[in-house]
Design a protein around this motif. Structure first.
Motif, short mmCIF file in Angstrom:
data_model
loop_
_atom_site.label_atom_id
_atom_site.label_comp_id
_atom_site.label_asym_id
_atom_site.label_seq_id
_atom_site.Cartn_x
_atom_site.Cartn_y
_atom_site.Cartn_z
N PHE A 113 0.83 -1.20 0.00
CA PHE A 113 0.00 0.00 0.00
C PHE A 113 0.86 1.26 0.00
O PHE A 113 0.62 2.19 -0.78
N LEU A 114 1.86 1.30 0.86
CA LEU A 114 2.73 2.48 0.95
C LEU A 114 3.49 2.71 -0.34
O LEU A 114 3.65 3.86 -0.79
N CYS A 115 3.96 1.65 -0.96
CA CYS A 115 4.69 1.78 -2.22
C CYS A 115 3.77 2.21 -3.36
O CYS A 115 4.14 3.06 -4.18
N TYR A 116 2.58 1.63 -3.41
CA TYR A 116 1.61 2.04 -4.43
C TYR A 116 1.21 3.50 -4.23
O TYR A 116 1.04 4.25 -5.21
N LEU A 117 1.07 3.89 -2.98
CA LEU A 117 0.70 5.27 -2.67
C LEU A 117 1.80 6.23 -3.11
O LEU A 117 1.53 7.27 -3.71
N ALA A 118 3.05 5.87 -2.83
CA ALA A 118 4.18 6.71 -3.21
C ALA A 118 4.31 6.82 -4.72
O ALA A 118 4.70 7.86 -5.25
N ALA A 119 3.94 5.73 -5.43
CA ALA A 119 4.03 5.72 -6.88
C ALA A 119 2.82 6.35 -7.55
O ALA A 119 2.80 6.54 -8.76
N GLY A 120 1.79 6.64 -6.75
CA GLY A 120 0.58 7.25 -7.29
C GLY A 120 -0.29 6.30 -8.09
O GLY A 120 -1.06 6.72 -8.94
N THR A 121 -0.17 4.99 -7.81
CA THR A 121 -0.97 4.00 -8.54
C THR A 121 -2.10 3.49 -7.65
O THR A 121 -1.94 3.36 -6.43
N ASN A 122 -3.24 3.23 -8.26
CA ASN A 122 -4.40 2.72 -7.53
C ASN A 122 -4.76 1.36 -8.10
O ASN A 122 -5.47 1.24 -9.09
N VAL A 123 -4.20 0.31 -7.49
CA VAL A 123 -4.39 -1.04 -7.99
C VAL A 123 -5.37 -1.78 -7.08
O VAL A 123 -5.78 -1.27 -6.04
N ILE A 124 -5.71 -2.99 -7.48
CA ILE A 124 -6.51 -3.87 -6.65
C ILE A 124 -5.61 -5.04 -6.26
O ILE A 124 -5.22 -5.82 -7.12
N LEU A 125 -5.29 -5.13 -4.98
CA LEU A 125 -4.39 -6.19 -4.51
C LEU A 125 -5.21 -7.30 -3.85
O LEU A 125 -5.98 -7.05 -2.93
N VAL A 126 -5.05 -8.52 -4.35
CA VAL A 126 -5.76 -9.67 -3.79
C VAL A 126 -4.79 -10.85 -3.70
O VAL A 126 -3.78 -10.89 -4.39
N GLY A 127 -5.13 -11.79 -2.84
CA GLY A 127 -4.39 -13.04 -2.80
C GLY A 127 -3.55 -13.25 -1.56
O GLY A 127 -3.12 -12.30 -0.91
N ALA A 128 -3.33 -14.52 -1.26
CA ALA A 128 -2.56 -14.92 -0.08
C ALA A 128 -1.08 -15.10 -0.37
O ALA A 128 -0.34 -15.58 0.49
N SER A 129 -0.64 -14.71 -1.57
CA SER A 129 0.72 -15.02 -1.99
C SER A 129 1.79 -14.44 -1.08
O SER A 129 2.81 -15.09 -0.83
N GLY A 130 1.59 -13.22 -0.59
CA GLY A 130 2.58 -12.63 0.30
C GLY A 130 2.80 -13.48 1.53
O GLY A 130 3.94 -13.77 1.91
N ALA A 131 1.71 -13.91 2.16
CA ALA A 131 1.80 -14.77 3.34
C ALA A 131 2.39 -16.13 2.99
O ALA A 131 3.19 -16.69 3.75
N ILE A 132 2.03 -16.66 1.84
CA ILE A 132 2.50 -17.99 1.45
C ILE A 132 3.99 -17.98 1.12
O ILE A 132 4.71 -18.93 1.42
#
Length: 213
Positions: A113-132
């Protein structure tokens, strides 16, 4: 009584195995059915969308990891969670595993979220991949001799696979390859899992892997 341990690395009492991994898989499956077939619009409230978070949807840091973008997405994530998560949970206990899994997913979401915010992008982030990805790293720490068959054919030692994945994700993030894959979230999961092992578990993954090479 002072046990000499801070709250950061104080272990759970009665940390028995209760198959939290299976419960997480069931929750993911239920959310997938809800957001795909029953109430598709609910995905906008559960996925992590930076502009929504800025308007108070802070629960998305938690809920995004239970939302998936399609059958193949949830299938391979849950297969990985079942294979690696079950082994890690048996080793560290269910309460510890649940804490680790949820924190890894939440922190990965916050960093993204912080990186997307800094880059000015508004994406939709889904999935358990980070935890996995974090679970995979911890699996490689506790089972460094284990071999994972990539594509069901190529045997690769678990620590080597972690390093290989980290290199691929970092390269893809830097050079912009991989389309809609959340490479930053994957890297965040690996990094947080490494720090979790170092700080809470008092284990240095690199030292473990050096001794087993």
């Amino acid at each position: 009584m002072n046990t000499g341990k801070s709250i950061i690395n104080r272990r759970f009492r009665n940390n028995t195995y209760t198959n939290i991994t299976l419960k997480l898989i069931i929750i993911n499956a239920v959310v997938f059915l809800l957001t795909t077939y029953i109430a598709p619009r609910s995905a906008y409230y559960l996925a992590m969308i930076p502009s929504f978070v800025l308007h108070g949807y802070i629960w998305q840091f938690f809920t995004y990891m239970f939302v998936h973008g399609g059958f193949s997405h949830i299938f391979f994530n849950m297969l990985s969670l079942f294979i690696f998560g079950t082994m890690v949970e048996q080793r560290v206990g269910s309460k510890e595993f649940l804490l680790f899994y949820l924190l890894t997913g939440i922190v990965s979401g916050i960093i993204s979220f912080l990186c997307y915010l800094a880059a000015g992008t508004n994406v939709i982030l889904v999935g358990a991949s980070g935890a996995i990805y974090g679970v995979l790293l911890m699996f490689a720490v506790f089972y460094p001799y284990a071999r994972v068959f990539v594509f069901g054919l190529i045997p690769i030692r678990a620590p080597v696979l972690v390093v290989l994945y980290a290199f691929i994700e970092l390269s893809s993030q830097v050079f912009g390859a991989g389309g809609n894959v959340a490479h930053l979230t994957h890297l965040s999961g690996l990094l947080f899992a490494y720090l979790y092992c170092r700080i809470r578990m008092k284990i240095n993954p690199i030292d473990v892997w050096k001794r087993t090479m």
